[in-house]
Design a protein around this motif. Structure first.
Motif, short mmCIF file in Angstrom:
data_model
loop_
_atom_site.label_atom_id
_atom_site.label_comp_id
_atom_site.label_asym_id
_atom_site.label_seq_id
_atom_site.Cartn_x
_atom_site.Cartn_y
_atom_site.Cartn_z
N ARG A 72 -23.95 28.84 65.36
CA ARG A 72 -25.12 29.34 66.09
C ARG A 72 -26.06 28.20 66.43
O ARG A 72 -26.62 28.14 67.52
CB ARG A 72 -25.87 30.38 65.24
N MET A 76 -27.33 27.11 70.18
CA MET A 76 -28.73 27.12 70.61
C MET A 76 -29.18 25.75 71.11
O MET A 76 -29.86 25.66 72.13
CB MET A 76 -29.62 27.62 69.48
N GLU A 80 -30.43 24.91 74.90
CA GLU A 80 -31.73 24.27 75.11
C GLU A 80 -31.61 22.96 75.88
O GLU A 80 -32.54 22.56 76.58
CB GLU A 80 -32.42 24.01 73.76
N TRP A 104 -24.82 36.50 70.32
CA TRP A 104 -25.25 35.63 71.42
C TRP A 104 -25.66 36.47 72.63
O TRP A 104 -26.66 36.18 73.29
CB TRP A 104 -24.15 34.64 71.77
N ALA A 108 -29.37 35.55 74.04
CA ALA A 108 -29.35 34.41 74.95
C ALA A 108 -29.09 34.82 76.40
O ALA A 108 -28.46 35.84 76.67
CB ALA A 108 -28.27 33.42 74.52
#
Length: 160
Positions: A72, A76, A80, A104, A108
């Motif tokens: 995870r 992320m 980003e 996810w 996201a």
């Protein structure tokens, strides 16, 4: 239907052939070579490659994909840093009983790829997790007839 292939080495004939048929070609692991050889983007291992550097080098017009495996945290960070998609192993650990891809999909906006090759029988387990993309079985590379059969079966199942 979007088509994409990830190749391990820059073979110009293959790249041009695939692109002439509307298939996006990503080079695995080397953003500079992807740019040099006219690939549509790069597929990086999020654990070892710098997604941000690839994004800066390739700009916004080429694809930067990141493979996060079961992580995870790496997913992320990749999102980003500008990844256009994050690829996960869909078979393996879950988070409080929730499969990683389902988690996810809930948190996201960056699309996910179910990276374990999937057979027709596996779609009933995978599709409720809401992956944005799937990776067909590697059997599709065995022969053109096998590729047509497998993709047709997956396409028909996805349409229902």
């Amino acid at each position: 239907m979007a088509s994409l292939v990830i190749c391990g080495k820059p073979e110009l004939d293959f790249i041009r052939f695939a692109q002439s048929r509307g298939v996006a070609v990503l080079l695995s692991g080397a953003a500079d070579l992807a740019l040099e050889h006219g690939c549509d983007g790069v597929h990086l291992d999020a654990a070892t490659e710098d997604v941000r550097a690839a994004r800066e080098l390739l700009g916004q017009d080429r694809i930067v994909g990141a493979f996060a495996g079961h992580s995870r945290h790496l997913a992320m960070e990749a999102a980003e840093n500008g990844a256009d998609y994050v690829a996960f192993y869909q078979n393996g650990p879950s988070i409080g009983g929730v499969p990683l891809i389902a988690w996810w999909a809930e948190i996201a906006e960056v699309p996910s790829v179910a990276f374990d090759p999937v057979e027709l029988e596996g779609l009933d387990i995978l599709l409720p997790q809401n992956p944005d993309f799937i990776r067909p079985s590697d059997a599709m590379w065995e022969a053109p007839d096998e590729a047509r059969r497998l993709i047709a079966a997956l396409t028909n199942r996805l349409a229902t």
